[in-house]
Design a protein around this motif. Structure first.
Motif, PDB file in Angstrom:
ATOM      1  N   VAL A  54     -47.902  67.336  30.313  1.00 46.30           N
ATOM      2  CA  VAL A  54     -48.237  68.756  30.368  1.00 46.30           C
ATOM      3  C   VAL A  54     -47.317  69.530  29.422  1.00 46.30           C
ATOM      4  O   VAL A  54     -46.096  69.376  29.484  1.00 46.30           O
ATOM      5  CB  VAL A  54     -48.071  69.321  31.801  1.00 46.30           C
ATOM      6  CG1 VAL A  54     -48.510  70.776  31.855  1.00 46.30           C
ATOM      7  CG2 VAL A  54     -48.825  68.486  32.820  1.00 46.30           C
ATOM      8  N   LEU A  55     -47.901  70.322  28.558  1.00 43.89           N
ATOM      9  CA  LEU A  55     -47.192  71.286  27.723  1.00 43.89           C
ATOM     10  C   LEU A  55     -47.855  72.633  27.946  1.00 43.89           C
ATOM     11  O   LEU A  55     -48.978  72.689  28.448  1.00 43.89           O
ATOM     12  CB  LEU A  55     -47.281  70.917  26.240  1.00 43.89           C
ATOM     13  CG  LEU A  55     -46.473  69.714  25.766  1.00 43.89           C
ATOM     14  CD1 LEU A  55     -47.274  68.449  25.867  1.00 43.89           C
ATOM     15  CD2 LEU A  55     -46.016  69.940  24.345  1.00 43.89           C
ATOM     16  N   PRO A  56     -47.210  73.728  27.589  1.00 45.32           N
ATOM     17  CA  PRO A  56     -47.828  75.037  27.802  1.00 45.32           C
ATOM     18  C   PRO A  56     -49.235  75.149  27.210  1.00 45.32           C
ATOM     19  O   PRO A  56     -50.112  75.748  27.818  1.00 45.32           O
ATOM     20  CB  PRO A  56     -46.861  76.011  27.134  1.00 45.32           C
ATOM     21  CG  PRO A  56     -45.530  75.324  27.252  1.00 45.32           C
ATOM     22  CD  PRO A  56     -45.836  73.858  27.076  1.00 45.32           C
ATOM     23  N   LYS A  83     -44.276  67.562  19.053  1.00 45.52           N
ATOM     24  CA  LYS A  83     -42.956  68.101  18.737  1.00 45.52           C
ATOM     25  C   LYS A  83     -42.419  69.155  19.712  1.00 45.52           C
ATOM     26  O   LYS A  83     -42.037  70.258  19.305  1.00 45.52           O
ATOM     27  CB  LYS A  83     -42.938  68.663  17.322  1.00 45.52           C
ATOM     28  CG  LYS A  83     -43.244  67.624  16.277  1.00 45.52           C
ATOM     29  CD  LYS A  83     -43.220  68.198  14.890  1.00 45.52           C
ATOM     30  CE  LYS A  83     -43.581  67.099  13.912  1.00 45.52           C
ATOM     31  NZ  LYS A  83     -43.631  67.528  12.558  1.00 45.52           N
ATOM     32  N   PRO A  84     -42.333  68.843  20.996  1.00 45.60           N
ATOM     33  CA  PRO A  84     -41.669  69.788  21.905  1.00 45.60           C
ATOM     34  C   PRO A  84     -40.169  69.768  21.636  1.00 45.60           C
ATOM     35  O   PRO A  84     -39.654  68.829  21.027  1.00 45.60           O
ATOM     36  CB  PRO A  84     -41.990  69.213  23.295  1.00 45.60           C
ATOM     37  CG  PRO A  84     -42.124  67.750  23.056  1.00 45.60           C
ATOM     38  CD  PRO A  84     -42.753  67.624  21.690  1.00 45.60           C
ATOM     39  N   GLU A  85     -39.475  70.804  22.067  1.00 44.77           N
ATOM     40  CA  GLU A  85     -38.013  70.791  21.903  1.00 44.77           C
ATOM     41  C   GLU A  85     -37.344  69.946  22.987  1.00 44.77           C
ATOM     42  O   GLU A  85     -36.242  69.455  22.806  1.00 44.77           O
ATOM     43  CB  GLU A  85     -37.454  72.209  21.911  1.00 44.77           C
ATOM     44  CG  GLU A  85     -37.652  72.958  23.218  1.00 44.77           C
ATOM     45  CD  GLU A  85     -37.148  74.386  23.184  1.00 44.77           C
ATOM     46  OE1 GLU A  85     -35.979  74.609  23.529  1.00 44.77           O
ATOM     47  OE2 GLU A  85     -37.932  75.276  22.811  1.00 44.77           O
ATOM     48  N   SER A 112     -35.034  66.359  22.765  1.00 48.81           N
ATOM     49  CA  SER A 112     -34.199  65.957  23.900  1.00 48.81           C
ATOM     50  C   SER A 112     -35.081  65.402  25.014  1.00 48.81           C
ATOM     51  O   SER A 112     -36.211  65.849  25.208  1.00 48.81           O
ATOM     52  CB  SER A 112     -33.422  67.149  24.452  1.00 48.81           C
ATOM     53  OG  SER A 112     -32.567  67.666  23.469  1.00 48.81           O
ATOM     54  N   VAL A 113     -34.539  64.445  25.762  1.00 51.16           N
ATOM     55  CA  VAL A 113     -35.248  63.861  26.897  1.00 51.16           C
ATOM     56  C   VAL A 113     -34.350  63.950  28.118  1.00 51.16           C
ATOM     57  O   VAL A 113     -33.204  63.504  28.084  1.00 51.16           O
ATOM     58  CB  VAL A 113     -35.624  62.385  26.644  1.00 51.16           C
ATOM     59  CG1 VAL A 113     -36.366  61.800  27.840  1.00 51.16           C
ATOM     60  CG2 VAL A 113     -36.438  62.231  25.378  1.00 51.16           C
ATOM     61  N   ALA A 136     -42.177  69.906  27.381  1.00 56.88           N
ATOM     62  CA  ALA A 136     -43.225  68.973  27.786  1.00 56.88           C
ATOM     63  C   ALA A 136     -42.767  68.289  29.067  1.00 56.88           C
ATOM     64  O   ALA A 136     -41.592  67.948  29.210  1.00 56.88           O
ATOM     65  CB  ALA A 136     -43.464  67.922  26.705  1.00 56.88           C
ATOM     66  N   ALA A 137     -43.698  68.127  29.991  1.00 55.72           N
ATOM     67  CA  ALA A 137     -43.426  67.357  31.206  1.00 55.72           C
ATOM     68  C   ALA A 137     -44.263  66.079  31.123  1.00 55.72           C
ATOM     69  O   ALA A 137     -45.485  66.139  31.060  1.00 55.72           O
ATOM     70  CB  ALA A 137     -43.797  68.160  32.449  1.00 55.72           C
TER      71      ALA A 137
END
Length: 141
Positions: A54-56, A83-85, A112-113, A136-137
């Motif tokens: 899930v991303l916005p 490419k989420p942050e 980052s994770v 991102a989830a």
């Protein structure tokens, strides 16, 4: 146990208690996690019973991850292109950590994770999404 009832002559001074104002998070065109439980996650009031990303502005309800033990670097290729942050990895009911070889490509790309239980990832995602973060989830259900 007996509850003490206050009469109208009793007064409670609420000024001595700290107050917290809560706001309802609104999705406004974004994907919001609206519920979760054992074996399911709800996004915008739609229930999912399989692992998902899930991303916005994006959702992949068919993330092909059956369990944490089956995770491989290839499972994160879609997130490399989006490419989420930050990626919040929901590891299921138990908090676990990724082997560095699985997250190497993400870290190299500057993504980052953070590993946490799936429930914690759901809560954290909503907070960061409401702050307009590119989060991102990746949720193992």
């Amino acid at each position: 146990m007996q509850l003490k009832r206050h009469s109208s002559k009793d007064s409670i001074d609420y000024s001595i208690y700290p107050l917290m104002k809560l706001h309802l998070t609104q999705a406004a065109g974004s994907h919001l996690i609206t519920g979760y439980g054992d074996g399911w996650v709800e996004v915008n009031h739609h229930r999912h019973e399989h692992s998902l990303i899930v991303l916005p502005a994006h959702i992949n309800p068919g993330w092909a991850v059956e369990s944490f033990d089956h995770l491989q670097a290839d499972h994160f290729q879609e997130l490399l292109t989006l490419k989420p942050e930050l990626i919040l990895l929901g590891t299921g009911n138990k908090h676990r950590f990724l082997h560095p070889s699985i997250s190497r490509d993400l870290i190299t790309a500057g993504i980052s994770v953070e590993c946490m239980t799936t429930e914690a990832a759901c809560r954290t995602y909503n907070i960061l999404m409401a702050e307009s973060r590119q989060v991102a989830a990746a949720l193992i259900v």
